[in-house]
Design a protein around this motif. Structure first.
Motif, mmCIF file in Angstrom:
data_model
loop_
_atom_site.group_PDB
_atom_site.id
_atom_site.type_symbol
_atom_site.label_atom_id
_atom_site.label_comp_id
_atom_site.label_asym_id
_atom_site.label_seq_id
_atom_site.Cartn_x
_atom_site.Cartn_y
_atom_site.Cartn_z
ATOM 1 N N TYR A 52 60.314 39.734 34.820
ATOM 2 C CA TYR A 52 60.647 41.129 34.586
ATOM 3 C C TYR A 52 62.144 41.331 34.756
ATOM 4 C CZ TYR A 52 55.695 42.441 35.003
ATOM 5 O OH TYR A 52 54.331 42.570 34.821
ATOM 6 N N PHE A 82 58.743 44.197 31.449
ATOM 7 C CA PHE A 82 58.121 42.894 31.210
ATOM 8 C C PHE A 82 58.890 42.116 30.157
ATOM 9 C CE2 PHE A 82 54.571 40.023 31.083
ATOM 10 C CZ PHE A 82 54.407 39.652 29.756
ATOM 11 N N ARG A 119 42.733 48.844 32.415
ATOM 12 C CA ARG A 119 42.137 47.700 33.119
ATOM 13 C C ARG A 119 42.412 47.741 34.606
ATOM 14 N NH1 ARG A 119 38.536 47.172 30.719
ATOM 15 N NH2 ARG A 119 37.975 45.658 29.104
ATOM 16 N N SER A 120 43.693 47.894 34.993
ATOM 17 C CA SER A 120 44.007 47.889 36.423
ATOM 18 C C SER A 120 45.330 48.583 36.679
ATOM 19 C CB SER A 120 44.051 46.459 36.970
ATOM 20 O OG SER A 120 44.892 45.639 36.195
ATOM 21 N N MET A 127 45.634 47.226 44.529
ATOM 22 C CA MET A 127 45.191 47.153 43.142
ATOM 23 C C MET A 127 43.953 48.031 43.004
ATOM 24 S SD MET A 127 44.148 44.005 40.621
ATOM 25 C CE MET A 127 42.642 43.515 41.445
ATOM 26 N N PRO A 159 60.600 47.851 36.675
ATOM 27 C CA PRO A 159 60.693 46.535 36.013
ATOM 28 C C PRO A 159 60.144 46.588 34.589
ATOM 29 C CG PRO A 159 59.817 46.315 38.247
ATOM 30 C CD PRO A 159 59.839 47.780 37.933
ATOM 31 N N TYR A 202 53.277 49.385 44.384
ATOM 32 C CA TYR A 202 54.233 48.558 45.105
ATOM 33 C C TYR A 202 55.190 49.440 45.909
ATOM 34 C CZ TYR A 202 53.129 44.556 42.052
ATOM 35 O OH TYR A 202 52.512 43.536 41.391
ATOM 36 N N PHE A 237 55.389 49.447 34.031
ATOM 37 C CA PHE A 237 55.792 50.128 35.251
ATOM 38 C C PHE A 237 56.323 51.521 34.962
ATOM 39 C CE2 PHE A 237 55.826 47.223 38.890
ATOM 40 C CZ PHE A 237 55.474 46.032 38.271
ATOM 41 N N GLY A 238 56.108 52.421 35.951
ATOM 42 C CA GLY A 238 56.805 53.693 35.938
ATOM 43 C C GLY A 238 58.199 53.491 36.516
ATOM 44 N N LYS A 261 50.366 42.098 30.274
ATOM 45 C CA LYS A 261 51.537 42.689 30.901
ATOM 46 C C LYS A 261 51.196 43.961 31.642
ATOM 47 C CE LYS A 261 53.333 45.607 27.199
ATOM 48 N NZ LYS A 261 54.497 45.878 26.319
ATOM 49 N N TYR A 262 51.960 44.216 32.694
ATOM 50 C CA TYR A 262 51.895 45.474 33.414
ATOM 51 C C TYR A 262 53.065 46.347 32.974
ATOM 52 C CZ TYR A 262 48.129 44.321 36.679
ATOM 53 O OH TYR A 262 46.907 44.036 37.239
ATOM 54 N N LEU A 296 48.446 48.868 39.756
ATOM 55 C CA LEU A 296 49.027 48.302 40.971
ATOM 56 C C LEU A 296 50.022 49.280 41.571
ATOM 57 C CD1 LEU A 296 49.906 44.674 39.712
ATOM 58 C CD2 LEU A 296 47.744 45.488 40.681
ATOM 59 N N ARG A 334 47.922 48.139 33.590
ATOM 60 C CA ARG A 334 47.617 47.147 32.553
ATOM 61 C C ARG A 334 46.429 47.649 31.740
ATOM 62 N NH1 ARG A 334 44.725 42.262 31.650
ATOM 63 N NH2 ARG A 334 43.480 42.552 33.534
ATOM 64 N N LEU A 339 56.509 52.139 43.364
ATOM 65 C CA LEU A 339 56.286 51.885 41.946
ATOM 66 C C LEU A 339 54.808 51.752 41.647
ATOM 67 C CD1 LEU A 339 58.941 49.049 41.589
ATOM 68 C CD2 LEU A 339 59.106 51.252 40.448
ATOM 69 N N PHE A 359 53.629 44.153 47.183
ATOM 70 C CA PHE A 359 52.327 44.600 46.706
ATOM 71 C C PHE A 359 51.612 45.427 47.771
ATOM 72 C CE2 PHE A 359 48.473 44.450 44.343
ATOM 73 C CZ PHE A 359 47.448 44.296 45.275
ATOM 74 N N SER A 418 40.896 41.495 36.099
ATOM 75 C CA SER A 418 42.021 42.151 36.749
ATOM 76 C C SER A 418 42.730 41.156 37.645
ATOM 77 C CB SER A 418 41.541 43.324 37.596
ATOM 78 O OG SER A 418 40.821 44.228 36.797
ATOM 79 N N TYR A 419 44.026 41.330 37.803
ATOM 80 C CA TYR A 419 44.730 40.413 38.687
ATOM 81 C C TYR A 419 45.881 41.109 39.377
ATOM 82 C CZ TYR A 419 48.279 39.934 34.993
ATOM 83 O OH TYR A 419 49.257 40.178 34.064
ATOM 84 N N PRO A 441 59.704 44.136 44.928
ATOM 85 C CA PRO A 441 58.579 45.032 45.201
ATOM 86 C C PRO A 441 57.514 44.302 46.021
ATOM 87 C CG PRO A 441 59.201 45.098 42.869
ATOM 88 C CD PRO A 441 59.937 43.956 43.476
ATOM 89 N N PHE A 467 55.687 39.557 43.728
ATOM 90 C CA PHE A 467 57.058 39.329 43.289
ATOM 91 C C PHE A 467 57.851 38.452 44.242
ATOM 92 C CE2 PHE A 467 57.659 41.840 39.542
ATOM 93 C CZ PHE A 467 56.696 42.823 39.606
ATOM 94 N N THR A 471 40.949 49.328 40.216
ATOM 95 C CA THR A 471 40.304 49.018 38.947
ATOM 96 C C THR A 471 39.107 49.935 38.761
ATOM 97 O OG1 THR A 471 38.756 47.419 39.876
ATOM 98 C CG2 THR A 471 40.934 46.593 39.263
ATOM 99 N N GLN A 482 52.379 35.868 26.541
ATOM 100 C CA GLN A 482 52.670 37.195 26.006
ATOM 101 C C GLN A 482 54.148 37.489 26.213
ATOM 102 O OE1 GLN A 482 50.154 40.381 27.363
ATOM 103 N NE2 GLN A 482 51.029 41.823 25.909
#
Lengths: 111, 114
Positions: free
Chosen positions: B35, B45, A31-32, A48, B43, A36, A101-102, A98-99, A34, A92, A88, A45, B100-101, A43, B105, A50, B56
């Protein structure tokens, strides 16, 4: 299981160099994504990406998304010592909020 | 325009104790995600709150619970603290509309469990 892998784990360059950071993902129904920058704490931003926005640029930073090959890169040109940080990426996938992260790429830029 | 705020900045607790962390989202945002970030890791979730409900949850035990208030601020509660709960706790705020969003932080709360 959905997974995000960043490479390299760390990188040391000199001011003025160009760096490319990689983020690959094994995520179904993307989906998307991000990007950081994390210095001391939170972090910050950056971008983004998509399906409808696969390329972003802001000053010396740019990023592209390759949905077919399941990866993204973050480029930083003319690096400065202030670019030293952990970068980072987070992904998603469809059906979830939820996202994931690596573990990040630690970049150090030497003067 | 105030960004995401978190309190406290640092916290030291003893094993077995309980802790409450607080977060106020960015103006105009209605969704809060929490997170946990261990040293050298990305991080992880914990959960997301929207319209005062947990929307969630990640792979965290029931010792981790939360709440969202009508003004969109949120709390994270951790009971029966373990040494392994020592980490940076990050709150992320977003406005989830459409497919998408982005999420932004706060400065984080550094929790040390001794």
């Amino acid at each position: 299981e959905d997974k995000v892998v960043q490479s390299p784990l760390s990188l040391v360059v000199h001011e003025g160099d160009t760096v490319t950071l990689n983020c690959s993902y094994e995520v179904t129904n993307f989906r998307s994504l991000l990007w950081y920058k994390q210095e001391k704490k939170a972090p910050t931003f950056l971008f983004m990406l998509t399906s409808s926005g696969i390329e972003k640029k802001s000053g010396r930073l740019s990023s592209i998304l390759d949905k077919k090959e399941l990866f993204s890169i973050l480029n930083i040109t003319a690096t400065q010592t202030g670019d030293s940080a952990v970068y980072l990426c987070a992904v998603r996938f469809s059906g979830t909020y939820k996202y994931i992260f690596g573990t990040g790429t630690r970049l150090k830029v030497l003067a | 325009d105030a960004g995401v705020t978190q309190s406290p900045t640092h916290l030291i607790k003893t094993r077995g104790q309980q802790v409450t962390l607080r977060c106020s989202p960015k103006s105009g945002h209605d969704t809060v995600s929490w997170y946990q970030q261990a040293l050298g890791q990305g991080p992880q979730f914990i959960f997301q709150y929207y319209e005062e409900e947990e929307r969630q949850r990640g792979n965290f035990p029931d010792r981790f619970s939360g709440h969202q208030f009508p003004n969109y601020s949120s709390e994270l509660n951790v009971n029966a603290l373990l040494l392994g709960d020592s980490a940076l706790y990050l709150c992320a705020s977003s406005l989830v509309s459409g497919d998408s969003y982005e999420q932004y932080f706060g400065p984080g709360t550094r929790l040390t469990v001794t």
